[in-house]
Design an enzyme around this catalytic site. Sequence first.
Site, PDB file in Angstrom:
ATOM      1  N   ILE A   1       0.835  -1.202   0.000  1.00  0.00           N
ATOM      2  CA  ILE A   1       0.000   0.000   0.000  1.00  0.00           C
ATOM      3  C   ILE A   1       0.872   1.256   0.000  1.00  0.00           C
ATOM      4  O   ILE A   1       0.557   2.243  -0.677  1.00  0.00           O
ATOM      5  CB  ILE A   1      -0.945   0.000   1.218  1.00  0.00           C
ATOM      6  CG1 ILE A   1      -2.032  -1.073   1.044  1.00  0.00           C
ATOM      7  CG2 ILE A   1      -1.590   1.358   1.424  1.00  0.00           C
ATOM      8  CD1 ILE A   1      -2.907  -1.283   2.262  1.00  0.00           C
TER       9      ILE A   1
ATOM     10  N   ASP B   1      11.638   4.132   5.152  1.00  0.00           N
ATOM     11  CA  ASP B   1      11.390   2.695   5.201  1.00  0.00           C
ATOM     12  C   ASP B   1      12.629   1.997   5.735  1.00  0.00           C
ATOM     13  O   ASP B   1      13.753   2.464   5.524  1.00  0.00           O
ATOM     14  CB  ASP B   1      11.045   2.165   3.801  1.00  0.00           C
ATOM     15  CG  ASP B   1      10.322   0.822   3.859  1.00  0.00           C
ATOM     16  OD1 ASP B   1       9.102   0.811   3.584  1.00  0.00           O
ATOM     17  OD2 ASP B   1      10.962  -0.205   4.163  1.00  0.00           O
ATOM     18  N   LYS B   2      12.413   0.869   6.409  1.00  0.00           N
ATOM     19  CA  LYS B   2      13.556   0.111   6.921  1.00  0.00           C
ATOM     20  C   LYS B   2      14.344  -0.544   5.792  1.00  0.00           C
ATOM     21  O   LYS B   2      15.513  -0.882   5.968  1.00  0.00           O
ATOM     22  CB  LYS B   2      13.092  -0.959   7.917  1.00  0.00           C
ATOM     23  CG  LYS B   2      12.170  -2.022   7.335  1.00  0.00           C
ATOM     24  CD  LYS B   2      11.753  -3.031   8.387  1.00  0.00           C
ATOM     25  CE  LYS B   2      10.742  -4.032   7.879  1.00  0.00           C
ATOM     26  NZ  LYS B   2      11.163  -4.812   6.715  1.00  0.00           N
TER      27      LYS B   2
ATOM     28  N   ASN C   1       2.204   4.918   7.559  1.00  0.00           N
ATOM     29  CA  ASN C   1       1.723   3.708   6.903  1.00  0.00           C
ATOM     30  C   ASN C   1       2.487   2.453   7.337  1.00  0.00           C
ATOM     31  O   ASN C   1       1.982   1.340   7.174  1.00  0.00           O
ATOM     32  CB  ASN C   1       1.838   3.877   5.385  1.00  0.00           C
ATOM     33  CG  ASN C   1       1.503   2.610   4.641  1.00  0.00           C
ATOM     34  OD1 ASN C   1       0.351   2.188   4.574  1.00  0.00           O
ATOM     35  ND2 ASN C   1       2.531   1.963   4.086  1.00  0.00           N
TER      36      ASN C   1
ATOM     37  N   TYR D   1      -2.077  -7.894  16.466  1.00  0.00           N
ATOM     38  CA  TYR D   1      -2.210  -7.000  15.314  1.00  0.00           C
ATOM     39  C   TYR D   1      -3.501  -6.196  15.402  1.00  0.00           C
ATOM     40  O   TYR D   1      -3.505  -4.967  15.213  1.00  0.00           O
ATOM     41  CB  TYR D   1      -2.185  -7.817  14.025  1.00  0.00           C
ATOM     42  CG  TYR D   1      -2.509  -7.022  12.788  1.00  0.00           C
ATOM     43  CD1 TYR D   1      -1.543  -6.224  12.177  1.00  0.00           C
ATOM     44  CD2 TYR D   1      -3.786  -7.070  12.208  1.00  0.00           C
ATOM     45  CE1 TYR D   1      -1.831  -5.490  11.037  1.00  0.00           C
ATOM     46  CE2 TYR D   1      -4.079  -6.336  11.075  1.00  0.00           C
ATOM     47  CZ  TYR D   1      -3.105  -5.555  10.489  1.00  0.00           C
ATOM     48  OH  TYR D   1      -3.405  -4.829   9.357  1.00  0.00           O
TER      49      TYR D   1
ATOM     50  N   LYS E   1      -4.190  -1.961  15.643  1.00  0.00           N
ATOM     51  CA  LYS E   1      -5.034  -1.169  14.743  1.00  0.00           C
ATOM     52  C   LYS E   1      -6.170  -0.497  15.501  1.00  0.00           C
ATOM     53  O   LYS E   1      -6.579   0.621  15.170  1.00  0.00           O
ATOM     54  CB  LYS E   1      -5.567  -2.052  13.610  1.00  0.00           C
ATOM     55  CG  LYS E   1      -4.467  -2.570  12.688  1.00  0.00           C
ATOM     56  CD  LYS E   1      -3.631  -1.442  12.084  1.00  0.00           C
ATOM     57  CE  LYS E   1      -2.578  -1.932  11.123  1.00  0.00           C
ATOM     58  NZ  LYS E   1      -1.816  -0.852  10.467  1.00  0.00           N
TER      59      LYS E   1
ATOM     60  N   ILE F   1      -6.426  -6.392   1.029  1.00  0.00           N
ATOM     61  CA  ILE F   1      -5.721  -5.771  -0.088  1.00  0.00           C
ATOM     62  C   ILE F   1      -4.553  -6.677  -0.463  1.00  0.00           C
ATOM     63  O   ILE F   1      -3.800  -7.134   0.408  1.00  0.00           O
ATOM     64  CB  ILE F   1      -5.199  -4.364   0.283  1.00  0.00           C
ATOM     65  CG1 ILE F   1      -6.364  -3.466   0.732  1.00  0.00           C
ATOM     66  CG2 ILE F   1      -4.465  -3.744  -0.894  1.00  0.00           C
ATOM     67  CD1 ILE F   1      -7.393  -3.177  -0.334  1.00  0.00           C
TER      68      ILE F   1
ATOM     69  N   THR G   1      -1.305  -7.436  -0.975  1.00  0.00           N
ATOM     70  CA  THR G   1       0.018  -6.881  -0.699  1.00  0.00           C
ATOM     71  C   THR G   1       0.947  -7.998  -0.235  1.00  0.00           C
ATOM     72  O   THR G   1       0.479  -9.069   0.183  1.00  0.00           O
ATOM     73  CB  THR G   1      -0.052  -5.820   0.424  1.00  0.00           C
ATOM     74  OG1 THR G   1      -0.475  -6.469   1.649  1.00  0.00           O
ATOM     75  CG2 THR G   1      -1.028  -4.709   0.079  1.00  0.00           C
TER      76      THR G   1
END
Length: 254
Positions: free
Chosen positions: A16, A35-36, A85, A150, A154, A183, A185
């Site tokens: 995403i 980003d890592k 994100n 998780y 959220k 989604i 991903t």
Amino acid sequence: MLHDKIVVLTGGADGIGWECAKAYARAGANVCILDKNPIPVSRLNELQAKQKIAITCNLINEAEVAAAMTTIIEKFGRIDAIHNNAGIAHPSKTLDQTSDQEWDLLMNINVKSILYTTRHTLAHLKESQGCILNTSSLTATIGQDNHAAYVATKGAINALTKAMALDYAPYKIRVNAVSPAAINTPTLQSWSKEQPDQEQMQHYLDNLQPLGNMPAGDVIADACTFLLSDAARFITGTILPVSGGAELGYRTII
């Protein structure tokens, strides 16, 4: 819609996040990805942005987040939006089976990283009267079995989004969240592989949303572009489902 805006996007290397990076660039934004995982220059150049930057950053290390924001300010002079994100979905376990290390990592990446990005961008967002966007999940609203930690992260993001919206409204800073369902991903594919019956899970995910099969991340990116734009200038504290109607009604998924 985002002409010349300076947008900071965490977790933008794939999934995403990468779809959002492309959408923000097409909408005219200057895109700053944290980003890592390093993003190769060749891939970064795929973004149709006038200016773009990718910074390798461990988002649960506050010093690295602070340094990344300093770099962005030195390059661009301001920050107009931060899209939180970055997130992980592993492990797929009930709460009692979740280890302390797994719990802490999920909470740190999915939730505490928002503390760090907010702490180190808020002064700049006050100046620009900018906005904050968080990536949540429909699981925070309807729950999900075998995925307790998780789901908890959220749910925390949803509550945090509303609290932040109230706290920062006096500065004309808007705070919203986007709430996807299934989604397609890399993260979701990885999660699917943890399930006992992968074929059945794929069938479930493809039939979860009344509007059709599991989409790619571009449907989320379009909604995110709207929420960051002036078209959403009077929207704050909203958890926007981009779910194809997955949360609606009692349905039999065959």
